[in-house]
Write a protein that holds these residues in place. Sequence first.
Motif, PDB file in Angstrom:
ATOM      1  N   LYS A  23     -62.713 -44.126  17.245  1.00  0.00           N
ATOM      2  CA  LYS A  23     -64.382 -44.030  17.484  1.00  0.00           C
ATOM      3  C   LYS A  23     -65.022 -43.445  16.356  1.00  0.00           C
ATOM      4  O   LYS A  23     -66.279 -43.882  15.933  1.00  0.00           O
ATOM      5  N   ILE A  24     -64.632 -42.253  16.068  1.00  0.00           N
ATOM      6  CA  ILE A  24     -65.204 -41.706  14.896  1.00  0.00           C
ATOM      7  C   ILE A  24     -65.053 -42.354  13.555  1.00  0.00           C
ATOM      8  O   ILE A  24     -66.276 -42.397  12.966  1.00  0.00           O
ATOM      9  N   LYS A  25     -64.368 -42.861  13.380  1.00  0.00           N
ATOM     10  CA  LYS A  25     -64.329 -43.788  11.761  1.00  0.00           C
ATOM     11  C   LYS A  25     -65.380 -44.782  12.128  1.00  0.00           C
ATOM     12  O   LYS A  25     -66.040 -45.100  11.003  1.00  0.00           O
ATOM     13  N   CYS A  26     -65.527 -45.497  13.144  1.00  0.00           N
ATOM     14  CA  CYS A  26     -66.484 -46.430  13.391  1.00  0.00           C
ATOM     15  C   CYS A  26     -68.034 -45.965  13.415  1.00  0.00           C
ATOM     16  O   CYS A  26     -68.650 -46.393  12.519  1.00  0.00           O
ATOM     17  N   SER A  27     -68.230 -44.890  14.172  1.00  0.00           N
ATOM     18  CA  SER A  27     -69.613 -44.468  14.047  1.00  0.00           C
ATOM     19  C   SER A  27     -69.895 -43.895  12.956  1.00  0.00           C
ATOM     20  O   SER A  27     -71.057 -43.807  12.469  1.00  0.00           O
TER      21      SER A  27
END
Length: 224
Positions: A23-27
């Motif tokens: 999630k963090i990588k995407c956002s």
Amino acid sequence: AQPKEPALPLFYGWFLSSEVEEKIKCSTMEFLKTLDTLEAFKKHISEFTGDADKEVDLEQYFLTKAPLHCTTEFCDYGKAEGAKEYAEQQVVKDSCGTATELSVVGLIVTPRTFGARVSLTPEQLSLWPTGADKVGIPPADLPGVEALPVGSRAHVTLGCAAGVEAVQTGIDLLEILILQQGEEKAVTVEELELGTLSYMGQGRWYLALREPVTCDATFLSFSE
Ligand code: ACK
């Protein structure tokens, strides 16, 4: 024969769960895309490229470092000063394998590093080594670091420019926090959906998140 002492790890820290990691990588990649297109960023592009006419693709510029984590103690397999004392603390032994929630409150982007600023709870601070904020800081910045709250260095390295070591992220973060505390106020560049973006000079950008992002994490030791 003497019983062999257990070897110390490379480092201790909180490791983001794999779900949170994705999630963090995407956002954060979305954020880099946004930053890349801002006129304000383009104005200072030479600080990344060395050339005002050159473009930069920030998503390619930063090489991701896995697994995503927030380092508490860098032990370097026992070579780092204070590593043994840290590992022997009861709270460290008791915390290994335990779950916690890290609160990400900001993002930094510099020509060297891309990172998330973590705000530690008092309980998490009990695992934060004394003096960790000051390790590797240039002498000129030490008074500034000493004036910041303990744990100010806490971060997750999201990526580094080619040839840059992850240890740089904490140093860049502290430099930005020192500047924020100083007389020279940052230029607020833009209110984004995610939060307030400030430019701190010399290619240093800080995004204060409107809403902190809570990340499931586990305290562990790590060795390669
Ligand atoms: O992003 P980081 O906190 O920066 O996570 C990595 C981790 O340890 C494994 O390399 C950090 N690290 C490396 N060298 C040091 C150091 N001398 N002091 C503090 N942290 C370090 C690096």
